[in-house]
Design a protein around this motif. Structure first.
Motif, PDB file in Angstrom:
ATOM      1  N   ASN A   1       0.818  -1.206   0.000  1.00 19.46           N
ATOM      2  CA  ASN A   1       0.000   0.000   0.000  1.00 19.46           C
ATOM      3  C   ASN A   1       0.856   1.263   0.000  1.00 19.46           C
ATOM      4  O   ASN A   1       0.526   2.262  -0.654  1.00 19.46           O
ATOM      5  N   LEU A   2       1.974   1.223   0.708  1.00 23.21           N
ATOM      6  CA  LEU A   2       2.867   2.384   0.736  1.00 23.21           C
ATOM      7  C   LEU A   2       3.517   2.642  -0.618  1.00 23.21           C
ATOM      8  O   LEU A   2       3.995   3.757  -0.879  1.00 23.21           O
ATOM      9  N   SER A   3       3.534   1.637  -1.488  1.00 15.77           N
ATOM     10  CA  SER A   3       4.112   1.815  -2.818  1.00 15.77           C
ATOM     11  C   SER A   3       3.118   2.364  -3.834  1.00 15.77           C
ATOM     12  O   SER A   3       3.510   2.739  -4.945  1.00 15.77           O
ATOM     13  N   GLU A   4       1.828   2.418  -3.473  1.00 20.17           N
ATOM     14  CA  GLU A   4       0.809   2.849  -4.429  1.00 20.17           C
ATOM     15  C   GLU A   4       0.990   4.294  -4.916  1.00 20.17           C
ATOM     16  O   GLU A   4       0.795   4.571  -6.108  1.00 20.17           O
ATOM     17  N   PRO A   5       1.364   5.265  -4.052  1.00 17.59           N
ATOM     18  CA  PRO A   5       1.616   6.609  -4.584  1.00 17.59           C
ATOM     19  C   PRO A   5       2.722   6.623  -5.638  1.00 17.59           C
ATOM     20  O   PRO A   5       2.636   7.348  -6.640  1.00 17.59           O
ATOM     21  N   GLY A   6       3.762   5.819  -5.437  1.00 17.47           N
ATOM     22  CA  GLY A   6       4.809   5.713  -6.443  1.00 17.47           C
ATOM     23  C   GLY A   6       4.294   5.081  -7.722  1.00 17.47           C
ATOM     24  O   GLY A   6       4.671   5.488  -8.831  1.00 17.47           O
TER      25      GLY A   6
ATOM     26  N   ARG B   1      -4.340   3.588 -15.225  1.00 15.22           N
ATOM     27  CA  ARG B   1      -3.462   2.904 -14.283  1.00 15.22           C
ATOM     28  C   ARG B   1      -3.195   3.783 -13.067  1.00 15.22           C
ATOM     29  O   ARG B   1      -3.135   3.303 -11.938  1.00 15.22           O
ATOM     30  N   ALA B   2      -3.045   5.091 -13.296  1.00 16.85           N
ATOM     31  CA  ALA B   2      -2.838   6.027 -12.183  1.00 16.85           C
ATOM     32  C   ALA B   2      -4.061   6.063 -11.277  1.00 16.85           C
ATOM     33  O   ALA B   2      -3.940   6.092 -10.053  1.00 16.85           O
ATOM     34  N   GLY B   3      -5.246   6.046 -11.879  1.00 20.00           N
ATOM     35  CA  GLY B   3      -6.477   6.047 -11.100  1.00 20.00           C
ATOM     36  C   GLY B   3      -6.626   4.794 -10.263  1.00 20.00           C
ATOM     37  O   GLY B   3      -7.111   4.841  -9.124  1.00 20.00           O
ATOM     38  N   THR B   4      -6.208   3.665 -10.815  1.00 22.69           N
ATOM     39  CA  THR B   4      -6.245   2.407 -10.066  1.00 22.69           C
ATOM     40  C   THR B   4      -5.363   2.486  -8.826  1.00 22.69           C
ATOM     41  O   THR B   4      -5.767   2.090  -7.727  1.00 22.69           O
ATOM     42  N   ALA B   5      -4.145   3.009  -9.001  1.00 21.92           N
ATOM     43  CA  ALA B   5      -3.228   3.136  -7.868  1.00 21.92           C
ATOM     44  C   ALA B   5      -3.795   4.070  -6.804  1.00 21.92           C
ATOM     45  O   ALA B   5      -3.709   3.784  -5.597  1.00 21.92           O
ATOM     46  N   LEU B   6      -4.364   5.189  -7.237  1.00 19.56           N
ATOM     47  CA  LEU B   6      -4.941   6.145  -6.280  1.00 19.56           C
ATOM     48  C   LEU B   6      -6.120   5.525  -5.538  1.00 19.56           C
ATOM     49  O   LEU B   6      -6.234   5.672  -4.311  1.00 19.56           O
ATOM     50  N   ALA B   7      -6.999   4.850  -6.270  1.00 14.11           N
ATOM     51  CA  ALA B   7      -8.173   4.234  -5.645  1.00 14.11           C
ATOM     52  C   ALA B   7      -7.747   3.172  -4.637  1.00 14.11           C
ATOM     53  O   ALA B   7      -8.304   3.083  -3.531  1.00 14.11           O
ATOM     54  N   ARG B   8      -6.754   2.371  -4.996  1.00  9.82           N
ATOM     55  CA  ARG B   8      -6.281   1.340  -4.078  1.00  9.82           C
ATOM     56  C   ARG B   8      -5.701   1.972  -2.813  1.00  9.82           C
ATOM     57  O   ARG B   8      -5.951   1.496  -1.698  1.00  9.82           O
ATOM     58  N   PHE B   9      -4.931   3.023  -2.989  1.00 11.07           N
ATOM     59  CA  PHE B   9      -4.316   3.666  -1.823  1.00 11.07           C
ATOM     60  C   PHE B   9      -5.373   4.256  -0.891  1.00 11.07           C
ATOM     61  O   PHE B   9      -5.280   4.096   0.335  1.00 11.07           O
ATOM     62  N   LEU B  10      -6.366   4.922  -1.447  1.00 12.77           N
ATOM     63  CA  LEU B  10      -7.408   5.539  -0.622  1.00 12.77           C
ATOM     64  C   LEU B  10      -8.240   4.484   0.102  1.00 12.77           C
ATOM     65  O   LEU B  10      -8.529   4.617   1.296  1.00 12.77           O
ATOM     66  N   LEU B  11      -8.626   3.433  -0.607  1.00 11.06           N
ATOM     67  CA  LEU B  11      -9.444   2.392   0.011  1.00 11.06           C
ATOM     68  C   LEU B  11      -8.670   1.633   1.084  1.00 11.06           C
ATOM     69  O   LEU B  11      -9.153   1.447   2.205  1.00 11.06           O
TER      70      LEU B  11
ATOM     71  N   GLU C   1      -4.222  -5.171  -7.790  1.00 15.68           N
ATOM     72  CA  GLU C   1      -2.904  -4.541  -7.753  1.00 15.68           C
ATOM     73  C   GLU C   1      -2.287  -4.508  -9.144  1.00 15.68           C
ATOM     74  O   GLU C   1      -2.388  -5.462  -9.904  1.00 15.68           O
ATOM     75  N   ASP C   2      -1.656  -3.393  -9.472  1.00 14.36           N
ATOM     76  CA  ASP C   2      -1.000  -3.224 -10.769  1.00 14.36           C
ATOM     77  C   ASP C   2       0.320  -2.498 -10.528  1.00 14.36           C
ATOM     78  O   ASP C   2       0.434  -1.299 -10.747  1.00 14.36           O
ATOM     79  N   HIS C   3       1.292  -3.249 -10.051  1.00 14.12           N
ATOM     80  CA  HIS C   3       2.570  -2.637  -9.668  1.00 14.12           C
ATOM     81  C   HIS C   3       3.346  -2.177 -10.888  1.00 14.12           C
ATOM     82  O   HIS C   3       3.366  -2.836 -11.926  1.00 14.12           O
ATOM     83  N   THR C   4       3.972  -1.024 -10.767  1.00 16.78           N
ATOM     84  CA  THR C   4       4.871  -0.536 -11.799  1.00 16.78           C
ATOM     85  C   THR C   4       6.044   0.157 -11.124  1.00 16.78           C
ATOM     86  O   THR C   4       6.082   0.274  -9.895  1.00 16.78           O
TER      87      THR C   4
END
Length: 259
Positions: free
Chosen positions: A83-88, A101-111, A131-134
């Motif tokens: 979760n801490l990697s989601e902003p990155g 993909r950016a929206g997915t990361a933001l949504a995951r981090f907020l939830l 999860e969609d790590h990059t």
């Protein structure tokens, strides 16, 4: 920017510039699937160092960790680090020109940061937001930067010049690293260490077979890393090679070394 980042910035910036410059050299593999390892002697020395560190410290600590800590807690700590990697992930997705993909990361981090108890749980996946790590190494790939030479990094293990550059840049592009609180920065670092310990402990048999049972652990680790990373970056274009180790090694090894 906290004191840790201020002190490390000049060193990491210099390393990043040197590695990225190396990626632009015309000395690249003749074919996409070839192994390009002009620094093999140095890499083997670093590999020997990494194996020594693993044998003396990381392997026993990781085995002890997964033995003592209940498996659900190991999973929760790993999810917390993810979760801490989601902003990155979000920053890199923006740099890749991929707003979805950016929206997915933001949504995951907020939830996961709210109803997921600060990331210790992963309700986002249960809601269908997987999860969609990059990373910046993938960003450079999308920008057209070649992978460059294979390198083995102290403590981090197998990499290439492009991904090593990405590792440095990711250190600075994750917004969490710029939190005013030193405690937040320390938590981020600690979470990464604990996650790697969990992966090392859970996949101990696989990693041990590579590091301690192979006739040439360096060549084995190099092959597996390069093939898995190239397969990962191929994306929708499909694999560019046949991976003979995919069935046995792909998933656990990628969790440990592909960063």
């Amino acid at each position: 920017m906290n004191a840790t980042f201020q002190a490390a910035a000049p060193v990491f910036a210099l390393i990043s510039a040197c590695l990225l410059a190396g990626c632009t050299t015309p000395d690249t593999p003749a074919r996409p699937g070839d192994v390009f390892d002009p620094f093999e002697n140095t890499n083997r020395s670093i590999h020997a160092f990494n194996v020594g560190v693993d044998k003396v410290f990381f392997r026993p600590a990781s085995k002890g960790y997964v033995t003592i800590v209940p498996d659900p807690m190991v999973t929760s700590f790993s999810e917390f680090a993810d979760n801490l990697s989601e902003p990155g992930n979000m920053i890199n997705a923006i740099l890749q020109g991929n707003p979805k993909r950016a929206g997915t990361a933001l949504a995951r981090f907020l939830l996961n940061s709210t109803i997921g108890f600060a990331g210790l749980a992963d309700p986002a996946t249960e809601f269908g937001i997987g999860e969609d790590h990059t990373d910046f190494g993938e960003t450079l790939h999308i920008w057209g930067t070649p992978e460059g030479a294979y390198v083995e990094l102290p403590f981090f293990g197998p990499s290439n010049q492009r991904d090593a550059t990405g590792l440095v840049v990711d250190f600075f592009t994750n917004p969490i690293g710029y939190a005013r609180s030193q405690r937040v920065a320390n938590t981020t670092f600690g979470a990464e260490v604990v996650q790697r310990m969990g992966d090392r402990g859970r996949y101990s048999d696989v990693v041990d077979s590579i590091l301690y049972e192979s006739a040439d652990s360096y060549a084995q680790a190099r092959l597996i890393y390069l093939q898995n990373r190239r397969f990962q970056l191929a994306g929708d274009e499909g694999p560019t090679y046949s991976d003979p180790y995919e069935e046995l090694y792909a998933d656990p090894y990628e969790d440990i070394y592909a960063e």
